[in-house]
Structures are given as structure tokens and as C-alpha cells.
Design an enzyme around this catalytic site. Structure first.
Site, PDB file in Angstrom:
ATOM      1  N   ARG A 258     -27.184  68.940   3.058  1.00 25.64           N
ATOM      2  CA  ARG A 258     -27.609  70.241   3.582  1.00 25.64           C
ATOM      3  C   ARG A 258     -29.103  70.218   3.855  1.00 25.64           C
ATOM      4  NH1 ARG A 258     -23.990  74.380  -0.239  1.00 25.64           N
ATOM      5  NH2 ARG A 258     -21.989  73.380   0.274  1.00 25.64           N
ATOM      6  N   GLU A 345     -25.654  80.401  -9.273  1.00 23.88           N
ATOM      7  CA  GLU A 345     -24.338  80.012  -8.776  1.00 23.88           C
ATOM      8  C   GLU A 345     -24.098  78.526  -9.016  1.00 23.88           C
ATOM      9  OE1 GLU A 345     -22.065  79.002  -4.660  1.00 23.88           O
ATOM     10  OE2 GLU A 345     -23.686  80.470  -4.528  1.00 23.88           O
ATOM     11  N   SER A 348     -18.010  78.353  -6.317  1.00 24.96           N
ATOM     12  CA  SER A 348     -17.440  79.503  -5.622  1.00 24.96           C
ATOM     13  C   SER A 348     -16.085  79.111  -5.057  1.00 24.96           C
ATOM     14  CB  SER A 348     -18.366  79.983  -4.499  1.00 24.96           C
ATOM     15  OG  SER A 348     -18.474  78.999  -3.493  1.00 24.96           O
ATOM     16  N   ARG A 384     -25.241  70.246  -9.081  1.00 22.20           N
ATOM     17  CA  ARG A 384     -26.020  71.375  -9.599  1.00 22.20           C
ATOM     18  C   ARG A 384     -25.612  71.762 -11.020  1.00 22.20           C
ATOM     19  NH1 ARG A 384     -26.952  77.096  -6.473  1.00 22.20           N
ATOM     20  NH2 ARG A 384     -27.999  75.729  -4.983  1.00 22.20           N
TER      21      ARG A 384
END
Length: 419
Positions: A258, A345, A348, A384
Site C-alpha cells: 500500500r 484497528e 476487519s 500490524r
């Protein structure tokens, strides 16, 4: 892509979805106008073509005197057909342009508003209290000789890193535990391509508002994926699949890329926001009427994984304006980040209903016909997570408590000591 039949029958519901997202509801009327235009122009072209063919068939039966006039009329109709086909093509292009600009219709119950308008559904676990000064994940990782940001930057630039020694082992342990959990629940483990064609990237809805997040290789016209969801969504593109025995579930293990465009100055320290990371992603194809129940299953497996690594977390129902274009609903699991005293976060799961499958042509047989299937995705573990694991399980002497769920993948270690 949005279902035009649903839009024709339920324009007010689609407008309400647009309002909840903070998107332009006038696009709904534009789409209906474009739809009517493309259908009427195409019908006129087809009627004129039929008239031209019928007239041409009379040439052989015509008298020599009648034939020149008929041929002249047939030629005029042929030219008219070409003209109308061009008009119909332009009308269809306009229809597709507007249709592709409308995001998925949200499901009932999704909160309206933007990034801060989510609904907290539940909290799980106790936020840790430390009797010593809390260090952030980078300090802890460097003390364990697990993360090397300086050399990552030297070799590749900012937001790149090396996971070294126990850092590399921790990530492999985490992802392998996720792969085991996925396989135990009927997912087919898949090592996916990380370069995909434009039609696959576009089919999943990632070439819209957030296209600047994606790395593009113009020479080859290929895109680097930001999630294996993209490759898994394309896996059955153009196919009619059999869902008679239940959903088709895949777990994709891949590196992800990303650009993090627009996030300068945000979470730049450490490995929270980086350009390359690894992930195990769940992906499901299922009948549309089962999609909401399947969504709850994916959330349940994410929570099961969070329990394995013993992290305190909360689950939020993401507001409509913070959804990606493909998602009709998204649940986020956010782990506690002690160094910043906030929720972050870590995973998800999204219900994309038929939005992606319609673009990619994935169907099933149903009641003697074919129909578009629903697609869903959810992250089971990613790099993460190491941030939350390092910070929540840090010890005063710089060592790291190893959650029980990861110990079988780390040779039974219960403590990792500083280098």
C-alpha cells in the site's frame, strides 16, 4: 457494481444509502436516466436492423424495376443502423460510467455518518495496567532485536523495515496460527498472486476513490495488491460455481502493498502504517440470502484469533461514510494500544453482497437459472498485530510474554528475553 434492477425497483433506498455515506444521491437519478437512454437507443438500433434485414430479403423477389429502389432503401437503413449502434454504444458507456461511480447499497442497521460515527458493539478483555513506564512497540522490538527500521529505510525508503530473529519468528507464528484456524473451519489455504490485472483490481472496487493507494506497474499494466482479497475475488471470475454444499471459503496468505497516500505524519513510527506487510485473509463466496449470517461467522473467527493472542479489543460497526465502495457493512476489531492509549484497528470483515461478483461475473445456479453470488472478506492476522502483541505483553525487564496460542509455533517459549 450496483444491481440496476434493484435501483429501478428501489430508487429511494439507494438514495438513502447514498445520504448515509455522505455521497451524491443525484447519481441515482442520473443512473436511471442513463439506463433508460441505453435501453431505448439499443432497442431502436435493433428494430432498425430487423427492418433492414427484412427489406434485404425482398430484393430477390422484386422486379427489375423495383430492385434499385429497394437496394437504395436497404443501404440507407444499413447506414442508419451503424449510426444508431454508435449512439447506443455511447449511451451504454455513459450508463457504465455512472453505475461504476455508485458504491454498494448499505444493509439495514449500518450507522450513518463518517469516520467518527461508528457504533461500539462490545468490549472484550481488560486493558492492561502497567507498574512501569510503558514503551512503544518499536522500542520493545528493537530491544528484542526483532525490528530494524533503520536498515529498511536505508534499503527501500521510509515505511519499510526488516523483521529479524524473533520478530520474523513471531510473524510466522502468528500467520501460521491463523492459517491453522482457517483450515480447521473449512477454508482452503491459498498462496495468492500479488500482481493482478486491471479488470480484477477494478472488479473488486479498488480503482475508485482509493486508487492512489495502489502501486501500478505501467510497463506490464499490473497492480500490486493491498490484500489477497483481490486475487481471491478474481479466482472464480467468469465462472458459475456450485454452492449447493455451502459457501466456498478460501484463506489467502500473501504479501500486501500500500502506498499509504495521504497518511503522511500519521503513525509514521514503527510498523503501524507501512508499505509492505504480510496477511492471512479469509474470503467467502455464498448465496446472497446467507451473506449476513456468513458475515457474523467471519467476525467470530477473527475474535477467536484475537483470543489466541490474548489481546483486549473492541468491535465496532463502521459508519456508512467510512466504508469502502464495495462494502455494504463492515465490522472492525480494534486492539488496545498502550503507548498511545487508544484503540487501533487490527482486523476487519466486510459483506460486499453481490457488488464485486457482479463486476467479476461470478454466478451460481439457482432454481433453474443463474444468479450473482455474494462475496465477503475478513482479515485473520496481519503484521500490524505484532504492534499490539508487543505493547500489551511487554514486561518491565524488556522481555515479552508469549500468549499461549502462539507457544506451539515458537518451540513452546513462554517468554522472549531481550537480545
Amino acid at each position: 457494481m450496483i444491481d440496476i434492477r434493484f435501483v429501478r425497483d428501489n430508487p429511494d433506498a439507494v438514495k438513502a444509502s447514498q445520504r448515509a455515506r455522505g455521497a451524491d444521491e443525484s447519481l441515482v437519478d442520473q443512473l436511471l436516466t442513463a439506463d433508460e437512454s441505453r435501453r431505448s437507443t439499443l432497442q431502436l438500433a435493433e428494430d432498425t436492423r430487423a427492418e433492414q434485414k427484412a427489406l434485404s430479403r425482398t430484393v430477390g423477389k422484386a422486379t427489375p424495376e423495383e430492385r434499385p429502389a429497394i437496394l437504395e432503401q436497404a443501404q440507407a437503413l444499413s447506414a442508419k443502423v451503424k449510426e444508431l449502434e454508435q449512439v447506443a454504444s455511447e449511451a451504454n458507456d455513459e450508463y457504465e460510467r455512472v453505475a461504476l461511480s455508485i458504491p454498494n447499497v448499505i444493509v439495514d442497521g449500518v450507522p450513518s455518518g463518517g469516520e467518527d460515527d461508528y457504533t461500539v458493539l462490545k468490549h472484550v478483555g481488560e486493558v492492561p495496567e502497567f507498574s512501569f513506564p510503558v514503551r512503544d512497540h518499536l522500542d520493545i522490538g528493537e530491544g528484542l532485536d526483532a525490528i530494524d527500521m533503520a536498515r529498511g529505510t536505508k534499503v527501500s525508503g521510509s515505511r519499510f523495515y526488516y523483521l529479524t530473529g524473533i520478530g520474523a519468528r513471531l510473524e510466522l507464528a502468528l500467520l501460521t496460527a491463523a492459517a491453522d484456524l482457517a483450515e480447521a473451519n473449512g477454508f482452503k489455504l491459498t498462496m495468492t498472486p500479488t500482481l493482478v490485472k486491471p479488470e480484477v483490481m477494478g472488479g473488486t472496487g479498488f480503482l475508485g476513490a482509493h486508487a492512489d493507494e495502489i502501486y501500478h506497474l505501467p510497463t506490464d499494466d499490473l497492480y500490486l495488491v493491498g490484500t489477497s482479497e483481490v486475487a481471491l475475488a478474481g479466482f472464480h471470475s467468469g465462472e458459475i460455481i456450485d454452492l449447493s454444499d455451502g459457501p466456498k471459503r478460501y484463506a489467502g496468505w500473501s504479501s500486501c502493498y500500500r502506498r499509504e497516500a495521504g497518511s503522511y505524519g500519521k503513525d509514521t513510527r514503527g510498523i503501524i502504517r507501512v508499505h509492505q506487510f504480510n496477511k492471512v485473509e479469509m474470503f467467502s463466496y455464498c448465496p446472497v440470502e446467507d451473506a449476513e449470517e456468513e458475515h457474523q461467522r467471519l467476525l467470530g473467527w477473527e475474535e477467536e484469533m484475537l483470543a489466541k493472542v490474548e489481546l483486549p479489543y473492541r468491535v465496532i460497526d463502521t459508519a456508512a461514510g467510512d466504508l469502502g465502495s464495495s462494502a455494504a457493512r463492515k465490522f472492525d476489531c480494534e486492539a488496545w494500544l498502550p503507548s498511545q492509549e487508544r484503540w487501533m484497528e487490527v482486523t476487519s470483515t466486510s459483506n460486499c453482497t453481490t457488488f464485486q461478483a457482479r463486476r467479476l461475473g461470478v454466478r451460481e445456479r439457482y432454481e433453474g437459472k443463474t444468479r450473482t453470488v455474494a462475496t465477503l472478506n475478513g482479515t485473520l492476522a496481519t503484521t500490524r498485530w505484532l504492534v499490539a502483541i508487543l505493547e500489551n505483553h511487554q514486561q518491565e525487564d524488556g522481555s515479552l510474554y508469549v500468549p499461549e496460542g502462539l507457544r506451539p509455533y515458537l518451540g513452546g517459549r513462554d517468554i522472549i528475553k531481550p537480545a
